[in-house]
Motif scaffolding. Structure first.
Motif, short mmCIF file in Angstrom:
data_model
loop_
_atom_site.label_atom_id
_atom_site.label_comp_id
_atom_site.label_asym_id
_atom_site.label_seq_id
_atom_site.Cartn_x
_atom_site.Cartn_y
_atom_site.Cartn_z
N TRP A 43 38.60 41.68 40.75
CA TRP A 43 37.75 40.81 40.66
C TRP A 43 37.52 39.82 41.72
O TRP A 43 36.47 39.51 42.38
CB TRP A 43 37.52 39.86 39.17
N THR A 44 38.58 39.15 41.97
CA THR A 44 38.73 38.40 43.03
C THR A 44 38.49 38.94 44.45
O THR A 44 37.72 38.23 44.98
CB THR A 44 40.22 37.59 42.98
N GLU A 45 39.06 39.98 44.54
CA GLU A 45 38.74 40.72 45.98
C GLU A 45 37.44 40.93 45.95
O GLU A 45 36.62 40.99 47.03
CB GLU A 45 39.57 42.21 45.91
N ALA A 46 36.68 41.75 44.90
CA ALA A 46 35.30 41.90 45.01
C ALA A 46 34.49 40.90 45.29
O ALA A 46 33.41 41.06 46.09
CB ALA A 46 34.86 42.59 43.82
N THR A 87 35.29 37.75 46.68
CA THR A 87 35.73 37.47 47.94
C THR A 87 35.11 38.14 49.19
O THR A 87 34.47 37.72 49.86
CB THR A 87 36.95 37.11 48.23
N LEU A 88 35.08 39.68 48.85
CA LEU A 88 34.43 40.53 49.85
C LEU A 88 33.21 40.98 49.40
O LEU A 88 33.05 42.12 49.62
CB LEU A 88 35.44 41.45 50.20
N VAL A 89 32.29 40.17 48.99
CA VAL A 89 31.31 40.50 48.20
C VAL A 89 30.21 41.52 49.04
O VAL A 89 29.66 42.16 48.65
CB VAL A 89 30.35 39.23 47.67
N THR A 90 30.30 41.26 50.62
CA THR A 90 29.53 42.23 51.26
C THR A 90 29.98 43.91 51.37
O THR A 90 29.39 44.45 51.78
CB THR A 90 29.32 42.03 52.87
N ASP A 91 31.20 44.03 50.91
CA ASP A 91 31.87 45.10 50.65
C ASP A 91 31.66 45.85 49.43
O ASP A 91 32.67 45.91 48.53
CB ASP A 91 33.42 45.09 51.16
N GLY A 92 30.70 46.30 49.08
CA GLY A 92 30.31 46.83 47.76
C GLY A 92 29.58 46.10 46.58
O GLY A 92 29.42 46.66 45.50
N HIS A 93 29.41 44.95 47.12
CA HIS A 93 28.62 44.05 46.05
C HIS A 93 28.92 43.72 44.80
O HIS A 93 28.22 44.27 43.65
CB HIS A 93 26.94 44.17 46.19
N VAL A 94 30.24 43.91 44.60
CA VAL A 94 30.97 43.73 43.18
C VAL A 94 30.76 45.06 42.60
O VAL A 94 29.67 45.04 41.56
CB VAL A 94 30.63 42.36 42.57
N PRO A 95 31.52 46.10 42.58
CA PRO A 95 31.10 47.39 42.06
C PRO A 95 31.19 47.30 40.67
O PRO A 95 31.81 46.33 39.93
CB PRO A 95 32.24 48.10 42.50
N ASP A 96 30.31 48.21 39.95
CA ASP A 96 30.40 47.98 38.47
C ASP A 96 31.60 48.25 37.65
O ASP A 96 31.95 47.83 36.70
CB ASP A 96 29.36 49.22 38.01
N GLU A 97 32.53 49.30 38.40
CA GLU A 97 33.66 49.68 37.76
C GLU A 97 34.68 48.47 37.92
O GLU A 97 35.46 48.22 36.77
CB GLU A 97 34.46 50.67 38.37
N VAL A 98 34.61 47.62 38.77
CA VAL A 98 35.44 46.44 38.70
C VAL A 98 34.65 45.46 37.64
O VAL A 98 35.60 44.77 36.96
CB VAL A 98 35.18 45.95 40.52
N TYR A 99 33.64 45.06 37.59
CA TYR A 99 33.05 44.66 36.47
C TYR A 99 33.37 44.88 35.18
O TYR A 99 33.71 44.04 34.24
CB TYR A 99 31.54 44.58 36.65
N ALA A 151 36.95 44.19 34.30
CA ALA A 151 37.23 42.38 34.30
C ALA A 151 36.55 42.33 32.70
O ALA A 151 37.25 41.31 32.04
CB ALA A 151 36.45 41.79 35.06
N ARG A 152 35.56 42.97 32.27
CA ARG A 152 34.96 42.64 30.98
C ARG A 152 35.85 43.42 29.78
O ARG A 152 35.91 42.60 28.60
CB ARG A 152 33.62 43.41 30.77
N GLU A 153 36.85 44.29 30.12
CA GLU A 153 37.58 44.78 29.19
C GLU A 153 38.92 43.45 29.13
O GLU A 153 39.35 43.34 27.76
CB GLU A 153 38.31 45.83 29.73
N GLU A 154 39.26 42.83 29.88
CA GLU A 154 40.00 41.70 29.76
C GLU A 154 39.80 40.25 29.71
O GLU A 154 40.38 39.56 29.25
CB GLU A 154 40.95 41.78 31.20
N PHE A 155 38.55 40.10 30.12
CA PHE A 155 38.04 38.79 29.70
C PHE A 155 36.76 38.56 29.05
O PHE A 155 35.73 39.63 28.98
CB PHE A 155 37.60 38.05 31.18
N SER A 156 36.61 37.53 28.25
CA SER A 156 35.32 37.18 27.60
C SER A 156 34.48 36.77 28.44
O SER A 156 34.45 36.46 29.83
CB SER A 156 35.70 36.07 26.74
N ASP A 157 33.18 36.59 28.20
CA ASP A 157 31.95 36.17 28.83
C ASP A 157 32.29 34.91 29.60
O ASP A 157 32.19 34.61 30.92
CB ASP A 157 30.51 36.13 28.36
N ARG A 158 32.72 33.81 28.60
CA ARG A 158 33.24 32.47 29.31
C ARG A 158 34.22 32.54 30.14
O ARG A 158 34.27 31.90 31.28
CB ARG A 158 33.40 31.50 27.97
N GLU A 159 35.30 33.43 29.84
CA GLU A 159 36.37 33.45 30.87
C GLU A 159 35.89 34.08 32.20
O GLU A 159 36.44 33.55 33.31
CB GLU A 159 37.50 34.43 30.23
#
Length: 159
Positions: free
Chosen positions: A90-93, A95-107, A110-118
């Motif tokens: 998540w940090t890489e995506a 930070t490097l937001v122009t490289d893939g605009h935070v891909p769905d698979e990374v999101y 992240a959702r598997e490991e973190f609550s919405d608030r987290e």
């Protein structure tokens, strides 16, 4: 050589950045996770001052040398938990937001490991370190000068 001491020039902006840091640190996210996130973003951005700072902070909190040395190759090592891996991706995506605009698979990972608030606060942690990196790089903060106990004192005063 430092170009400008932005902290002295714009103390009110420093206070705003520190307020964001306080919120992130009060969110309940693990300090060890935040250390890794800050160090990884700083590596990606090439901020020598922040790499120095966050590696020292992580060591002061008990992080192992092995995990710090391998952080830039975290995908190829067995040293990080699933939660840490999701945070680092998540940090890489972000930070490097122009490289893939935070891909769905990374999101989704992240959702598997973190609550919405987290996840909201993890994202704010990434936003904050990217801001600090840009300040450090732009004004040439001098690496090697940071001491963890001084930083902790600033953090305590700001709280």
């Amino acid at each position: 050589m430092m170009r400008m001491d932005f902290i002295k020039v714009a103390p009110e902006a420093l206070n705003a950045m520190l307020a964001l840091e306080r919120q992130v640190h009060a969110s309940g996210l693990e300090e060890s996770l935040l250390d890794l996130v800050k160090l990884r973003a700083s590596q990606l951005n090439g901020c020598a001052y922040c790499i120095d700072m966050h590696s020292k902070d992580a060591r002061a909190r008990g992080e192992t040398e092995q995990r710090l040395y391998e952080l830039d190759a975290w995908r190829e090592t067995p040293f990080y938990t699933a939660r840490e891996r999701a945070a680092l991706a998540w940090t890489e995506a972000v930070t490097l937001v122009t490289d893939g605009h935070v891909p769905d698979e990374v999101y989704e990972k992240a959702r598997e490991e973190f609550s919405d608030r987290e996840l909201a606060f993890l994202t704010l942690a990434v936003v904050a370190i990217n801001g600090w990196n840009r300040l450090g790089i732009a004004f040439r903060a001098e690496p090697g000068t940071y001491q963890p106990q001084k930083h902790e004192g600033v953090r305590a005063k700001a709280a």
